[in-house]
Scaffold this active site. Structure first.
Site, mmCIF file in Angstrom:
data_model
loop_
_atom_site.group_PDB
_atom_site.id
_atom_site.type_symbol
_atom_site.label_atom_id
_atom_site.label_comp_id
_atom_site.label_asym_id
_atom_site.label_seq_id
_atom_site.Cartn_x
_atom_site.Cartn_y
_atom_site.Cartn_z
ATOM 1 N N LYS A 87 9.074 2.547 2.362
ATOM 2 C CA LYS A 87 8.522 1.318 1.779
ATOM 3 C C LYS A 87 9.673 0.371 1.437
ATOM 4 O O LYS A 87 10.600 0.744 0.701
ATOM 5 C CB LYS A 87 7.725 1.682 0.529
ATOM 6 C CG LYS A 87 6.701 0.648 0.106
ATOM 7 C CD LYS A 87 5.846 1.236 -1.014
ATOM 8 C CE LYS A 87 4.845 0.251 -1.538
ATOM 9 N NZ LYS A 87 4.185 0.755 -2.748
HETATM 10 C C1 E4P Z 1 1.355 -1.102 -3.641
HETATM 11 O O1 E4P Z 1 1.824 -0.359 -2.818
HETATM 12 C C2 E4P Z 1 1.685 -1.075 -5.059
HETATM 13 O O2 E4P Z 1 2.104 0.225 -5.383
HETATM 14 C C3 E4P Z 1 0.507 -1.346 -5.957
HETATM 15 O O3 E4P Z 1 -0.687 -1.457 -5.232
HETATM 16 C C4 E4P Z 1 0.716 -2.371 -7.001
HETATM 17 O O4 E4P Z 1 -0.446 -2.433 -7.793
HETATM 18 P P1 E4P Z 1 -0.470 -3.118 -9.229
HETATM 19 O O5 E4P Z 1 -0.392 -4.595 -9.033
HETATM 20 O O6 E4P Z 1 -1.779 -2.696 -9.815
HETATM 21 O O7 E4P Z 1 0.733 -2.598 -9.982
#
Ligand code: E4P
Length: 218
Positions: A87
């Site tokens: 990622k």
């Molecule tokens: C995506 O990969 C992130 O981990 C995540 O969806 C972020 O979500 P949030 O905005 O609820 O922290």
């Protein structure tokens, strides 16, 4: 549509996996910190535990923000387990690293995407997944779902292989709307998946079926 769970909590991951509808896991440094997972070795060991629990892709995020650092971290993460997807943040070096990994056949998830232009760049760099954060856009009074629709249109226009991973999903209506718009994947908390089960007429109907069965089978 694939369902990923957005957590580093092993209990929640196991519960979603046991439901039989889980296709993968996404994590981020905040989610790892929330579970108290710190230190390089512990972090790698935790990713290994997640991979042992689920069958699908597990996104593991790099901490570096320069190309060399991202490549070195990403290579270690990818070598850890075949289910790991590297990622990368959508910054210039993240896009360069995405292209580097794509050329080497290493799968990537380009994260922190908030515009159609950023999603176009990620697809051009060969990202496996692109993660538009719909909840965080909603948080600032901007329609997150509209971004999913824009990316869908652009990717379909040019038949990009990059999968749209609707991220920052907060609740069941996000899941349903993303499905309507053709997101390839959604990632959200366990509550957003379990919430799909709920309907009062299901509960009322089941109670009645069981009551009627009992009447005839005393
Ligand atoms: C995506 O990969 C992130 O981990 C995540 O969806 C972020 O979500 P949030 O905005 O609820 O922290």
């Amino acid at each position: 549509m694939k369902f990923f769970i957005d957590t580093a909590n092993l209990g929640d991951i196991a519960e979603a996996q046991a439901l039989g509808v889980l296709d993968g896991v996404t994590t981020n440094p905040s989610l790892m910190a929330k579970e108290g997972i710190t230190g390089a070795e512990n972090i790698l060991a935790h990713y290994q535990k997640i991979c042992d629990l689920v069958d699908g892709d597990v996104s593991a995020e790099v901490i570096s923000t320069d190309f060399e650092g991202m490549v070195s971290e990403g290579e270690k993460l990818a070598a850890l387990h075949p289910q790991i997807v590297v990622k990368l943040p959508l910054i210039a070096d993240g896009i360069k690293a995405c292209k580097y990994f794509s050329d080497k056949g290493i799968r990537t998830n380009v994260t922190l995407v908030f515009s159609a232009g950023q999603a176009l760049l990620a697809a051009k760099a060969g990202a496996t997944y692109v993660s538009p954060f719909i909840g965080r856009l909603d948080d600032i009074s901007t329609d997150g779902l509209n971004l999913i629709a824009e990316i869908r249109q652009i990717y379909d226009n040019y038949a990009f292989d990059t999968q749209i991973l609707a991220a920052s999903v907060r609740h069941t209506m996000h899941v349903i709307d993303c499905a309507k718009l053709g997101a390839d994947v959604m990632t959200g908390p366990l509550s957003s998946i379990k919430g799909l089960l709920k309907h009062p007429l299901t509960d009322i109907g089941l109670a009645k079926f069981l009551e009627d069965y009992k009447k005839g089978n005393q």
